[in-house]
Design a protein around this motif. Structure first.
Motif, PDB file in Angstrom:
ATOM      1  N   THR A 167       0.835  -1.204   0.000  1.00  0.00           N
ATOM      2  CA  THR A 167       0.000   0.000   0.000  1.00  0.00           C
ATOM      3  C   THR A 167       0.868   1.252   0.000  1.00  0.00           C
ATOM      4  OG1 THR A 167      -1.778  -1.164   1.143  1.00  0.00           O
ATOM      5  CG2 THR A 167      -1.832   1.236   1.226  1.00  0.00           C
ATOM      6  N   CYS A 168       1.903   1.274   0.837  1.00  0.00           N
ATOM      7  CA  CYS A 168       2.791   2.440   0.899  1.00  0.00           C
ATOM      8  C   CYS A 168       3.517   2.647  -0.428  1.00  0.00           C
ATOM      9  CB  CYS A 168       3.790   2.292   2.042  1.00  0.00           C
ATOM     10  SG  CYS A 168       3.039   2.509   3.667  1.00  0.00           S
ATOM     11  N   LYS A 169       3.934   1.573  -1.046  1.00  0.00           N
ATOM     12  CA  LYS A 169       4.617   1.657  -2.339  1.00  0.00           C
ATOM     13  C   LYS A 169       3.682   2.214  -3.415  1.00  0.00           C
ATOM     14  CE  LYS A 169       7.129  -1.322  -5.566  1.00  0.00           C
ATOM     15  NZ  LYS A 169       7.533  -2.706  -5.826  1.00  0.00           N
ATOM     16  N   LYS A 170       2.469   1.694  -3.444  1.00  0.00           N
ATOM     17  CA  LYS A 170       1.491   2.097  -4.462  1.00  0.00           C
ATOM     18  C   LYS A 170       1.005   3.536  -4.257  1.00  0.00           C
ATOM     19  CE  LYS A 170      -2.877   0.529  -4.653  1.00  0.00           C
ATOM     20  NZ  LYS A 170      -3.963  -0.445  -4.758  1.00  0.00           N
ATOM     21  N   ARG A 171       0.821   3.938  -2.988  1.00  0.00           N
ATOM     22  CA  ARG A 171       0.233   5.243  -2.697  1.00  0.00           C
ATOM     23  C   ARG A 171       1.255   6.300  -2.286  1.00  0.00           C
ATOM     24  NH1 ARG A 171      -4.813   4.593   0.967  1.00  0.00           N
ATOM     25  NH2 ARG A 171      -4.993   6.773   0.376  1.00  0.00           N
ATOM     26  N   ASN A 172       2.562   5.958  -2.367  1.00  0.00           N
ATOM     27  CA  ASN A 172       3.635   6.914  -2.066  1.00  0.00           C
ATOM     28  C   ASN A 172       3.545   7.435  -0.626  1.00  0.00           C
ATOM     29  OD1 ASN A 172       5.982   8.249  -2.727  1.00  0.00           O
ATOM     30  ND2 ASN A 172       4.964   9.936  -3.777  1.00  0.00           N
ATOM     31  N   ILE A 173       3.539   6.492   0.325  1.00  0.00           N
ATOM     32  CA  ILE A 173       3.406   6.814   1.747  1.00  0.00           C
ATOM     33  C   ILE A 173       4.625   6.283   2.494  1.00  0.00           C
ATOM     34  CG2 ILE A 173       2.011   6.450   3.825  1.00  0.00           C
ATOM     35  CD1 ILE A 173      -0.378   5.867   1.932  1.00  0.00           C
ATOM     36  N   SER A 174       5.145   7.076   3.416  1.00  0.00           N
ATOM     37  CA  SER A 174       6.239   6.631   4.286  1.00  0.00           C
ATOM     38  C   SER A 174       5.707   6.308   5.668  1.00  0.00           C
ATOM     39  CB  SER A 174       7.303   7.727   4.440  1.00  0.00           C
ATOM     40  OG  SER A 174       8.005   7.927   3.256  1.00  0.00           O
ATOM     41  N   SER A 175       6.244   5.267   6.258  1.00  0.00           N
ATOM     42  CA  SER A 175       5.990   4.998   7.673  1.00  0.00           C
ATOM     43  C   SER A 175       7.034   5.794   8.451  1.00  0.00           C
ATOM     44  CB  SER A 175       6.099   3.504   7.979  1.00  0.00           C
ATOM     45  OG  SER A 175       7.356   2.995   7.580  1.00  0.00           O
ATOM     46  N   CYS A 176       6.614   6.446   9.517  1.00  0.00           N
ATOM     47  CA  CYS A 176       7.528   7.252  10.335  1.00  0.00           C
ATOM     48  C   CYS A 176       7.682   6.583  11.695  1.00  0.00           C
ATOM     49  CB  CYS A 176       7.001   8.670  10.487  1.00  0.00           C
ATOM     50  SG  CYS A 176       6.831   9.519   8.912  1.00  0.00           S
ATOM     51  N   TRP A 177       8.912   6.611  12.198  1.00  0.00           N
ATOM     52  CA  TRP A 177       9.273   5.837  13.374  1.00  0.00           C
ATOM     53  C   TRP A 177       9.926   6.700  14.428  1.00  0.00           C
ATOM     54  CZ3 TRP A 177       7.762   0.787  13.083  1.00  0.00           C
ATOM     55  CH2 TRP A 177       7.351   0.353  11.822  1.00  0.00           C
ATOM     56  N   SER A 178       9.891   6.247  15.667  1.00  0.00           N
ATOM     57  CA  SER A 178      10.517   6.960  16.776  1.00  0.00           C
ATOM     58  C   SER A 178      11.339   5.985  17.609  1.00  0.00           C
ATOM     59  CB  SER A 178       9.428   7.605  17.656  1.00  0.00           C
ATOM     60  OG  SER A 178      10.004   8.183  18.806  1.00  0.00           O
ATOM     61  N   ASP A 179      12.317   6.531  18.322  1.00  0.00           N
ATOM     62  CA  ASP A 179      13.070   5.716  19.278  1.00  0.00           C
ATOM     63  C   ASP A 179      12.468   5.844  20.680  1.00  0.00           C
ATOM     64  OD1 ASP A 179      13.823   8.312  19.811  1.00  0.00           O
ATOM     65  OD2 ASP A 179      15.975   7.957  19.627  1.00  0.00           O
ATOM     66  N   ASP A 180      11.382   6.602  20.792  1.00  0.00           N
ATOM     67  CA  ASP A 180      10.711   6.843  22.063  1.00  0.00           C
ATOM     68  C   ASP A 180       9.448   5.973  22.149  1.00  0.00           C
ATOM     69  OD1 ASP A 180       9.406   7.768  24.301  1.00  0.00           O
ATOM     70  OD2 ASP A 180       9.305   9.859  23.657  1.00  0.00           O
ATOM     71  N   PRO A 181       9.421   4.976  23.048  1.00  0.00           N
ATOM     72  CA  PRO A 181       8.254   4.102  23.135  1.00  0.00           C
ATOM     73  C   PRO A 181       6.965   4.862  23.465  1.00  0.00           C
ATOM     74  CG  PRO A 181       9.890   3.514  24.819  1.00  0.00           C
ATOM     75  CD  PRO A 181      10.483   4.611  23.992  1.00  0.00           C
ATOM     76  N   ALA A 182       7.080   6.025  24.095  1.00  0.00           N
ATOM     77  CA  ALA A 182       5.890   6.816  24.435  1.00  0.00           C
ATOM     78  C   ALA A 182       5.194   7.359  23.187  1.00  0.00           C
ATOM     79  CB  ALA A 182       6.272   7.967  25.364  1.00  0.00           C
TER      80      ALA A 182
END
Length: 196
Positions: A167-182
């Motif tokens: 889905t991300c590839k097809k719709r040009n979407i990035s998943s965003c991540w954090s090093d903070d579990p909160a």
């Protein structure tokens, strides 16, 4: 070797629309954290020895078949992790491990058994910001000023699954991540926002 024990687990996962599950398996005195991914082709089994800094993967092909062999280095480490001493007259066969595993695979699971991205990250080689393992949000790209990067797509596939990757590839979407579990976003409606 055929792992018949995976059949009922697979059925339970399909009935509940669960693509990835996690459960424990003990062999001798070693406890393994086991991940079973049915969203990948072939299916994947990941065995991580708790507290031992050791893991291995197995492809699960059609008919729930796996290869029971190990390369010499991994075999040696497995024997060490299991606390086995080398005996040329009675060498350890990994088939025993998988036979025992086959008999102890849970028949069913629940949503509680779905692994978090931080649990999966322990066993995946993450190239993009490896310390950021908590899913935070989505970024929707316009295709002109910005685009999703291949490393981000790889991370999405490894931690969120094949459907999210496609889905991300097809719709040009990035998943965003954090090093903070909160900052981890576990809201299922938000996670599914990319599919609408």
């Amino acid at each position: 070797m055929k792992i018949e024990g995976l059949k009922p687990l697979y059925s339970s996962m399909k009935q509940q629309n669960i693509d990835r599950c996690r459960f424990s398996f003990q062999f001798r005195k070693t406890v393994f954290d086991v991940l079973f991914f049915i969203d990948e082709k072939p299916f994947q089994l990941i065995f991580g020895a708790k507290g031992k800094n050791f893991y291995f993967e197995r492809n699960v092909t059609e008919g729930f078949q796996i290869n029971t062999g190990f390369d010499p280095k991994t075999y040696s480490k497995l024997c060490e992790v299991l606390g086995l001493k080398y005996d040329p007259n009675n060498p350890f066969s990994p088939k025993y491990l998988f036979e025992e595993f086959n008999n102890r695979v849970p028949d069913n699971i629940s949503i509680r058994n779905v692994p978090t991205t931080s649990q999966i990250s322990q066993y995946r080689d993450i190239k993009e910001e490896a310390d950021k393992i908590y899913f935070w949000r989505w970024t929707f790209h316009d295709g002109k000023k910005s685009n999703v990067k291949p490393k981000n797509l790889d991370k999405t596939r490894a931690l969120l699954g094949y459907e999210a990757y496609e889905t991300c590839k097809k719709r040009n979407i990035s998943s965003c991540w954090s090093d903070d579990p909160a900052k981890e976003n576990k809201d299922s409606e938000y996670m599914n926002q990319i599919y609408n």
